[in-house]
Design a protein around this motif. Structure first.
Motif, PDB file in Angstrom:
ATOM      1  N   GLN A  26       1.985   4.969   9.738  1.00  0.00           N
ATOM      2  CA  GLN A  26       2.104   4.451  11.095  1.00  0.00           C
ATOM      3  C   GLN A  26       3.552   4.007  11.332  1.00  0.00           C
ATOM      4  N   SER A  27       3.995   4.194  12.556  1.00  0.00           N
ATOM      5  CA  SER A  27       5.356   3.816  12.918  1.00  0.00           C
ATOM      6  C   SER A  27       5.660   2.373  12.516  1.00  0.00           C
ATOM      7  N   GLY A  28       6.795   2.188  11.822  1.00  0.00           N
ATOM      8  CA  GLY A  28       7.211   0.853  11.414  1.00  0.00           C
ATOM      9  C   GLY A  28       6.715   0.413  10.053  1.00  0.00           C
ATOM     10  N   HIS A  29       5.786   1.160   9.470  1.00  0.00           N
ATOM     11  CA  HIS A  29       5.250   0.796   8.146  1.00  0.00           C
ATOM     12  C   HIS A  29       6.065   1.446   7.044  1.00  0.00           C
ATOM     13  N   ASN A  30       6.271   0.695   5.937  1.00  0.00           N
ATOM     14  CA  ASN A  30       7.120   1.192   4.860  1.00  0.00           C
ATOM     15  C   ASN A  30       6.383   1.385   3.537  1.00  0.00           C
ATOM     16  N   THR A  31       5.077   1.171   3.543  1.00  0.00           N
ATOM     17  CA  THR A  31       4.287   1.229   2.306  1.00  0.00           C
ATOM     18  C   THR A  31       3.067   2.116   2.519  1.00  0.00           C
ATOM     19  N   VAL A  32       2.782   2.940   1.529  1.00  0.00           N
ATOM     20  CA  VAL A  32       1.625   3.834   1.610  1.00  0.00           C
ATOM     21  C   VAL A  32       0.758   3.655   0.366  1.00  0.00           C
ATOM     22  N   SER A  33      -0.528   3.493   0.596  1.00  0.00           N
ATOM     23  CA  SER A  33      -1.494   3.406  -0.497  1.00  0.00           C
ATOM     24  C   SER A  33      -2.471   4.563  -0.388  1.00  0.00           C
ATOM     25  N   TRP A  34      -2.931   5.049  -1.525  1.00  0.00           N
ATOM     26  CA  TRP A  34      -3.908   6.142  -1.563  1.00  0.00           C
ATOM     27  C   TRP A  34      -5.194   5.652  -2.223  1.00  0.00           C
ATOM     28  N   TYR A  35      -6.315   6.101  -1.668  1.00  0.00           N
ATOM     29  CA  TYR A  35      -7.629   5.732  -2.183  1.00  0.00           C
ATOM     30  C   TYR A  35      -8.486   6.996  -2.318  1.00  0.00           C
ATOM     31  N   GLN A  36      -9.374   6.982  -3.312  1.00  0.00           N
ATOM     32  CA  GLN A  36     -10.351   8.053  -3.488  1.00  0.00           C
ATOM     33  C   GLN A  36     -11.732   7.505  -3.173  1.00  0.00           C
ATOM     34  N   GLN A  37     -12.453   8.179  -2.289  1.00  0.00           N
ATOM     35  CA  GLN A  37     -13.805   7.757  -1.945  1.00  0.00           C
ATOM     36  C   GLN A  37     -14.786   8.866  -2.313  1.00  0.00           C
ATOM     37  N   ALA A  38     -15.458   8.689  -3.440  1.00  0.00           N
ATOM     38  CA  ALA A  38     -16.500   9.630  -3.840  1.00  0.00           C
ATOM     39  C   ALA A  38     -17.721   9.429  -2.946  1.00  0.00           C
ATOM     40  N   LEU A  39     -18.550  10.446  -2.890  1.00  0.00           N
ATOM     41  CA  LEU A  39     -19.710  10.418  -2.003  1.00  0.00           C
ATOM     42  C   LEU A  39     -20.616   9.227  -2.303  1.00  0.00           C
ATOM     43  N   SER A  93      -1.383   2.931   5.460  1.00  0.00           N
ATOM     44  CA  SER A  93      -0.011   2.441   5.546  1.00  0.00           C
ATOM     45  C   SER A  93       0.001   0.964   5.913  1.00  0.00           C
ATOM     46  N   SER A  94       1.091   0.309   5.558  1.00  0.00           N
ATOM     47  CA  SER A  94       1.209  -1.130   5.791  1.00  0.00           C
ATOM     48  C   SER A  94       2.675  -1.530   5.691  1.00  0.00           C
ATOM     49  N   LEU A  95       2.933  -2.772   6.008  1.00  0.00           N
ATOM     50  CA  LEU A  95       4.226  -3.363   5.704  1.00  0.00           C
ATOM     51  C   LEU A  95       4.146  -3.965   4.308  1.00  0.00           C
ATOM     52  N   PHE A  96       5.201  -3.873   3.529  1.00  0.00           N
ATOM     53  CA  PHE A  96       5.177  -4.313   2.144  1.00  0.00           C
ATOM     54  C   PHE A  96       4.771  -5.782   2.016  1.00  0.00           C
ATOM     55  N   THR A  97       5.132  -6.603   2.994  1.00  0.00           N
ATOM     56  CA  THR A  97       4.887  -8.039   2.920  1.00  0.00           C
ATOM     57  C   THR A  97       3.585  -8.463   3.601  1.00  0.00           C
ATOM     58  N   ASN A  98       2.778  -7.498   4.005  1.00  0.00           N
ATOM     59  CA  ASN A  98       1.572  -7.800   4.769  1.00  0.00           C
ATOM     60  C   ASN A  98       0.389  -7.109   4.117  1.00  0.00           C
ATOM     61  N   ASN A  99      -0.751  -7.804   4.056  1.00  0.00           N
ATOM     62  CA  ASN A  99      -1.885  -7.201   3.355  1.00  0.00           C
ATOM     63  C   ASN A  99      -2.855  -6.468   4.270  1.00  0.00           C
TER      64      ASN A  99
ATOM     65  N   SER B  97      -0.776 -10.782  -3.546  1.00  0.00           N
ATOM     66  CA  SER B  97       0.639 -10.461  -3.720  1.00  0.00           C
ATOM     67  C   SER B  97       0.744  -9.105  -4.407  1.00  0.00           C
ATOM     68  N   GLY B  98       1.968  -8.715  -4.694  1.00  0.00           N
ATOM     69  CA  GLY B  98       2.143  -7.440  -5.378  1.00  0.00           C
ATOM     70  C   GLY B  98       1.786  -6.285  -4.465  1.00  0.00           C
ATOM     71  N   THR B  99       0.844  -5.486  -4.860  1.00  0.00           N
ATOM     72  CA  THR B  99       0.486  -4.318  -4.068  1.00  0.00           C
ATOM     73  C   THR B  99      -0.431  -4.668  -2.904  1.00  0.00           C
ATOM     74  N   TYR B 100      -1.019  -5.854  -2.903  1.00  0.00           N
ATOM     75  CA  TYR B 100      -2.066  -6.181  -1.927  1.00  0.00           C
ATOM     76  C   TYR B 100      -3.158  -5.119  -1.931  1.00  0.00           C
ATOM     77  N   LYS B 101      -3.415  -4.510  -3.095  1.00  0.00           N
ATOM     78  CA  LYS B 101      -4.385  -3.430  -3.106  1.00  0.00           C
ATOM     79  C   LYS B 101      -5.757  -3.940  -2.681  1.00  0.00           C
ATOM     80  N   TYR B 102      -6.507  -3.047  -2.071  1.00  0.00           N
ATOM     81  CA  TYR B 102      -7.836  -3.375  -1.602  1.00  0.00           C
ATOM     82  C   TYR B 102      -8.859  -3.059  -2.679  1.00  0.00           C
ATOM     83  N   ILE B 103      -9.810  -3.975  -2.835  1.00  0.00           N
ATOM     84  CA  ILE B 103     -10.969  -3.744  -3.694  1.00  0.00           C
ATOM     85  C   ILE B 103     -12.176  -3.723  -2.785  1.00  0.00           C
ATOM     86  N   PHE B 104     -12.823  -2.566  -2.739  1.00  0.00           N
ATOM     87  CA  PHE B 104     -13.922  -2.346  -1.806  1.00  0.00           C
ATOM     88  C   PHE B 104     -15.266  -2.634  -2.452  1.00  0.00           C
TER      89      PHE B 104
END
Lengths: 112, 114
Positions: A26-39, A93-99, B97-104
């Motif tokens: 998303q515009s303005g976000h500097n962090t990307v996280s990836w998740y796997q969702q199995a069925l 996506s997110s900002l590094f300092t925001n959860n 803190s850190g990654t702020y990773k999500y735990i679902f």
């Protein structure tokens, strides 16, 4: 404001092949996280990228790797595909300092 | 280690009746908690979040949740269910803190009966 986009939406591969999934943050976000969702399960954290480097990793083997580019977009690469890799892959996506994370629609990968 | 338990894998309610989706968390410090909704073939949409401000959190589409530290719970409620609420709901705890990773959590599938 453009949201998180992912490509492709669907993908079919065979065991042993390699795959690359893409994510635009998303515009303005500097962090990307990836998740796997199995069925039938909740998403599981794969890894996160910030400043083009991996910044935290979940319990996934090294054949799961990623990249982040200067424009903050990201790729997820999976080598030597296994049947159990079949899942919905979500990018957030997110900002590094925001959860608060904002999710894309996902890429559904089927491994035959 | 942090964790989230969603107590019901499936919940069925009639349209117009209240919704209660239950979530318990485990965290060694003050957590950030979220509820997300996932409609079929769609991504995750944030309903609401708790980040140590008011314990009663109001979200979108009439949903709200109450953080109860003594019960380590963060249950999601809505006074009156609508057919469009039928979806999968996930309770999430985030690192502080850190990654702020999500735990679902494992998710609760809400079915709304006409």
């Amino acid at each position: 404001e453009t949201g998180v986009t992912q490509s492709p939406t669907h993908l079919i591969k065979t065991r042993g092949q390699q795959v690359t999934l893409r994510c635009s943050s998303q515009s303005g976000h500097n962090t990307v996280s990836w998740y796997q969702q199995a069925l039938g399960q909740g998403p599981q954290f794969i890894f996160q990228y910030y400043r083009e480097e991996e910044n935290g990793r979940g319990n996934f083997p090294p054949r799961f790797s990623g990249l982040q580019f200067p424009n903050y977009s990201s790729e997820l690469n999976v080598n030597a595909l296994e049947l159990d890799d079949s899942a919905l892959y979500l990018c957030a996506s997110s900002l590094f300092t925001n959860n608060e994370q904002f999710f894309g629609p996902g890429t559904r990968l089927t491994v035959l | 280690a942090q964790s989230v338990t969603q107590l019901d894998s499936h919940v069925s309610v009639s349209e117009g009746t209240p919704v209660l989706l239950r979530c318990n968390y485990s965290s060694s410090y003050s957590p950030s908690l979220f509820w997300y909704v996932q409609h079929p073939n769609k991504g995750l949409q944030l309903l609401l979040k708790y980040t140590s401000a008011a314990t009663l959190v109001k979200g979108i589409n009439g949903f709200e949740a109450e953080f109860k530290k003594s019960e380590t719970s963060f249950h999601l409620t809505k006074p009156s269910a609508h057919m469009s609420d039928a979806a999968e709901y996930f309770c999430v705890v985030s690192e502080s803190s850190g990654t702020y990773k999500y735990i679902f959590g494992t998710g609760t599938r809400l079915k709304v009966l006409a």
